[in-house]
Write a protein that holds these residues in place. Structure first.
Motif, PDB file in Angstrom:
ATOM      1  N   THR A  59       0.790  -1.105   0.047  1.00 32.38           N
ATOM      2  CA  THR A  59      -0.020   0.105  -0.035  1.00 32.38           C
ATOM      3  C   THR A  59       0.823   1.410  -0.112  1.00 32.38           C
ATOM      4  OG1 THR A  59      -1.881  -1.051   1.177  1.00 32.38           O
ATOM      5  CG2 THR A  59      -1.898   1.361   1.169  1.00 32.38           C
ATOM      6  N   VAL A  60       1.806   1.138   0.797  1.00 31.32           N
ATOM      7  CA  VAL A  60       2.767   2.369   0.942  1.00 31.32           C
ATOM      8  C   VAL A  60       3.487   2.833  -0.324  1.00 31.32           C
ATOM      9  CG1 VAL A  60       5.040   3.254   2.079  1.00 31.32           C
ATOM     10  CG2 VAL A  60       2.978   2.521   3.404  1.00 31.32           C
ATOM     11  N   HIS A  61       3.966   1.439  -0.948  1.00 35.10           N
ATOM     12  CA  HIS A  61       4.553   1.587  -2.288  1.00 35.10           C
ATOM     13  C   HIS A  61       3.632   2.179  -3.509  1.00 35.10           C
ATOM     14  CE1 HIS A  61       7.052   0.444  -5.647  1.00 35.10           C
ATOM     15  NE2 HIS A  61       6.160  -0.033  -6.179  1.00 35.10           N
ATOM     16  N   LEU A  62       2.689   1.620  -3.483  1.00 36.08           N
ATOM     17  CA  LEU A  62       1.395   1.995  -4.500  1.00 36.08           C
ATOM     18  C   LEU A  62       1.011   3.517  -4.253  1.00 36.08           C
ATOM     19  CD1 LEU A  62      -0.221   1.040  -6.886  1.00 36.08           C
ATOM     20  CD2 LEU A  62      -2.092   0.439  -5.255  1.00 36.08           C
ATOM     21  N   LEU A  63       1.115   3.853  -3.047  1.00 37.24           N
ATOM     22  CA  LEU A  63       0.574   5.310  -2.946  1.00 37.24           C
ATOM     23  C   LEU A  63       1.620   6.260  -3.315  1.00 37.24           C
ATOM     24  CD1 LEU A  63      -1.593   5.074   0.440  1.00 37.24           C
ATOM     25  CD2 LEU A  63      -2.419   5.570  -1.893  1.00 37.24           C
ATOM     26  N   ARG A  64       2.737   6.005  -2.818  1.00 35.34           N
ATOM     27  CA  ARG A  64       3.890   6.824  -3.394  1.00 35.34           C
ATOM     28  C   ARG A  64       4.069   6.868  -4.743  1.00 35.34           C
ATOM     29  NH1 ARG A  64       8.099   5.034   1.720  1.00 35.34           N
ATOM     30  NH2 ARG A  64       6.978   6.653   3.321  1.00 35.34           N
ATOM     31  N   GLU A  65       4.038   5.491  -5.392  1.00 30.33           N
ATOM     32  CA  GLU A  65       4.171   5.567  -6.822  1.00 30.33           C
ATOM     33  C   GLU A  65       3.348   6.266  -7.644  1.00 30.33           C
ATOM     34  OE1 GLU A  65       3.086   1.824  -9.169  1.00 30.33           O
ATOM     35  OE2 GLU A  65       5.257   1.570  -9.084  1.00 30.33           O
ATOM     36  N   GLN A  66       2.023   6.547  -6.848  1.00 31.02           N
ATOM     37  CA  GLN A  66       1.174   7.277  -7.379  1.00 31.02           C
ATOM     38  C   GLN A  66       1.238   8.934  -7.119  1.00 31.02           C
ATOM     39  OE1 GLN A  66      -1.507   6.510  -9.724  1.00 31.02           O
ATOM     40  NE2 GLN A  66      -0.076   4.524  -9.840  1.00 31.02           N
ATOM     41  N   GLY A  67       2.294   9.301  -6.542  1.00 32.84           N
ATOM     42  CA  GLY A  67       2.424  10.537  -6.005  1.00 32.84           C
ATOM     43  C   GLY A  67       1.974  10.960  -4.772  1.00 32.84           C
ATOM     44  N   TYR A  68       1.457  10.300  -3.881  1.00 38.74           N
ATOM     45  CA  TYR A  68       1.102  10.599  -2.623  1.00 38.74           C
ATOM     46  C   TYR A  68       2.111  10.407  -1.639  1.00 38.74           C
ATOM     47  CZ  TYR A  68      -3.602  10.088  -4.427  1.00 38.74           C
ATOM     48  OH  TYR A  68      -4.825  10.474  -5.441  1.00 38.74           O
ATOM     49  N   GLN A  69       1.920  11.389  -0.675  1.00 37.37           N
ATOM     50  CA  GLN A  69       3.047  11.465   0.551  1.00 37.37           C
ATOM     51  C   GLN A  69       2.773  10.472   1.434  1.00 37.37           C
ATOM     52  OE1 GLN A  69       2.995  15.608   1.341  1.00 37.37           O
ATOM     53  NE2 GLN A  69       4.498  16.129   0.360  1.00 37.37           N
ATOM     54  N   VAL A  70       3.349   9.602   2.167  1.00 32.43           N
ATOM     55  CA  VAL A  70       3.061   8.586   2.963  1.00 32.43           C
ATOM     56  C   VAL A  70       4.187   8.638   4.082  1.00 32.43           C
ATOM     57  CG1 VAL A  70       2.599   6.369   3.386  1.00 32.43           C
ATOM     58  CG2 VAL A  70       1.976   7.328   1.504  1.00 32.43           C
ATOM     59  N   ILE A  80      25.874   2.621  10.285  1.00 30.84           N
ATOM     60  CA  ILE A  80      25.522   3.673  11.449  1.00 30.84           C
ATOM     61  C   ILE A  80      23.813   3.677  11.384  1.00 30.84           C
ATOM     62  CG2 ILE A  80      25.526   6.079  12.110  1.00 30.84           C
ATOM     63  CD1 ILE A  80      28.277   6.287  10.700  1.00 30.84           C
ATOM     64  N   ASP A  81      23.110   3.634  12.285  1.00 33.32           N
ATOM     65  CA  ASP A  81      21.970   3.411  12.187  1.00 33.32           C
ATOM     66  C   ASP A  81      21.272   4.940  11.823  1.00 33.32           C
ATOM     67  OD1 ASP A  81      21.838   1.017  13.250  1.00 33.32           O
ATOM     68  OD2 ASP A  81      21.218   1.219  15.023  1.00 33.32           O
ATOM     69  N   HIS A  82      20.137   5.013  11.241  1.00 33.30           N
ATOM     70  CA  HIS A  82      19.699   6.307  10.916  1.00 33.30           C
ATOM     71  C   HIS A  82      18.000   6.219  10.961  1.00 33.30           C
ATOM     72  CE1 HIS A  82      20.714   5.250   6.686  1.00 33.30           C
ATOM     73  NE2 HIS A  82      19.795   5.827   6.426  1.00 33.30           N
ATOM     74  N   TYR A  83      17.304   7.519  10.982  1.00 30.39           N
ATOM     75  CA  TYR A  83      15.931   7.343  10.944  1.00 30.39           C
ATOM     76  C   TYR A  83      15.626   7.721   9.485  1.00 30.39           C
ATOM     77  CZ  TYR A  83      15.577   8.064  16.268  1.00 30.39           C
ATOM     78  OH  TYR A  83      15.501   7.848  17.468  1.00 30.39           O
ATOM     79  N   CYS A  84      14.292   7.150   9.206  1.00 29.74           N
ATOM     80  CA  CYS A  84      14.069   7.565   7.813  1.00 29.74           C
ATOM     81  C   CYS A  84      13.980   9.266   7.748  1.00 29.74           C
ATOM     82  CB  CYS A  84      12.589   7.098   7.666  1.00 29.74           C
ATOM     83  SG  CYS A  84      11.191   7.795   8.940  1.00 29.74           S
ATOM     84  N   SER A  85      13.900   9.600   6.405  1.00 33.49           N
ATOM     85  CA  SER A  85      14.073  11.037   6.148  1.00 33.49           C
ATOM     86  C   SER A  85      13.016  11.685   5.158  1.00 33.49           C
ATOM     87  CB  SER A  85      15.300  11.111   5.328  1.00 33.49           C
ATOM     88  OG  SER A  85      15.368  10.882   3.993  1.00 33.49           O
ATOM     89  N   PRO A  86      12.869  12.487   5.260  1.00 37.53           N
ATOM     90  CA  PRO A  86      11.730  13.427   4.717  1.00 37.53           C
ATOM     91  C   PRO A  86      11.681  13.274   3.095  1.00 37.53           C
ATOM     92  CG  PRO A  86      12.226  14.737   6.416  1.00 37.53           C
ATOM     93  CD  PRO A  86      13.255  13.851   6.395  1.00 37.53           C
ATOM     94  N   HIS A  87      12.702  12.978   2.549  1.00 38.14           N
ATOM     95  CA  HIS A  87      13.031  12.948   1.007  1.00 38.14           C
ATOM     96  C   HIS A  87      12.223  11.503   0.870  1.00 38.14           C
ATOM     97  CE1 HIS A  87      16.579  10.513   1.793  1.00 38.14           C
ATOM     98  NE2 HIS A  87      16.347  10.005   0.553  1.00 38.14           N
ATOM     99  N   VAL A  88      12.201  10.669   1.585  1.00 36.28           N
ATOM    100  CA  VAL A  88      11.424   9.376   1.145  1.00 36.28           C
ATOM    101  C   VAL A  88      10.027   9.245   1.137  1.00 36.28           C
ATOM    102  CG1 VAL A  88      11.214   6.757   1.948  1.00 36.28           C
ATOM    103  CG2 VAL A  88      13.443   7.932   1.881  1.00 36.28           C
ATOM    104  N   CYS A  89       9.354   9.972   2.249  1.00 35.62           N
ATOM    105  CA  CYS A  89       7.909  10.025   2.522  1.00 35.62           C
ATOM    106  C   CYS A  89       7.417  11.430   1.767  1.00 35.62           C
ATOM    107  CB  CYS A  89       7.783  10.112   3.763  1.00 35.62           C
ATOM    108  SG  CYS A  89       8.213  11.621   4.768  1.00 35.62           S
ATOM    109  N   GLY A  90       8.281  12.275   1.285  1.00 38.80           N
ATOM    110  CA  GLY A  90       7.876  13.373   0.491  1.00 38.80           C
ATOM    111  C   GLY A  90       7.325  14.826   1.332  1.00 38.80           C
ATOM    112  N   PHE A  91       7.461  14.619   2.793  1.00 38.11           N
ATOM    113  CA  PHE A  91       6.852  15.741   3.355  1.00 38.11           C
ATOM    114  C   PHE A  91       8.249  16.554   3.675  1.00 38.11           C
ATOM    115  CE2 PHE A  91       3.912  12.356   4.692  1.00 38.11           C
ATOM    116  CZ  PHE A  91       2.581  13.146   4.674  1.00 38.11           C
ATOM    117  N   LYS A  92       8.110  17.895   3.966  1.00 35.75           N
ATOM    118  CA  LYS A  92       9.186  18.796   3.967  1.00 35.75           C
ATOM    119  C   LYS A  92      10.030  18.592   5.423  1.00 35.75           C
ATOM    120  CE  LYS A  92       6.960  22.358   1.242  1.00 35.75           C
ATOM    121  NZ  LYS A  92       6.584  23.810   1.044  1.00 35.75           N
TER     122      LYS A  92
END
Length: 98
Positions: A59-70, A80-92
């Protein structure tokens, strides 16, 4: 010479809350598709995180593929561990972790 391993990152409270919301939403969607009433859930469709994760990832993949921010929080485990980043989800900006 001893090397000091960096402390592993953990989900923040906000990340855990978002994760729970998404898992529960996927579970409720499955119940709706299966036509299962809320009082029959344990017998007819027990909670199985492996099934829920596959549906969630798709679902996350499909929504992002369709241009939605998830917002789908995760911690990347590399050298080195790191948190997810906004460039992946699309939020600022992310409000769930530092």
């Amino acid at each position: 010479m001893d090397t000091v391993k960096e402390k592993e990152l953990e989900f923040t409270g906000d990340m855990m809350e978002r994760d729970d919301i998404m898992d529960n939403a996927v579970y409720q969607m499955c119940l709706a598709f299966l036509g299962i009433e809320s009082d029959d859930t344990e017998d007819k469709f027990p909670w199985d995180i492996s099934i829920l994760n596959e549906i969630r990832e798709f679902t996350v993949h499909l929504l992002r593929e369709q241009g939605y921010q998830v917002c789908d929080p995760y911690i990347e485990r590399d050298d080195i561990d790191h948190y997810c980043s906004p460039h992946v989800c699309g939020f600022k900006k992310c409000e769930l972790h530092p």
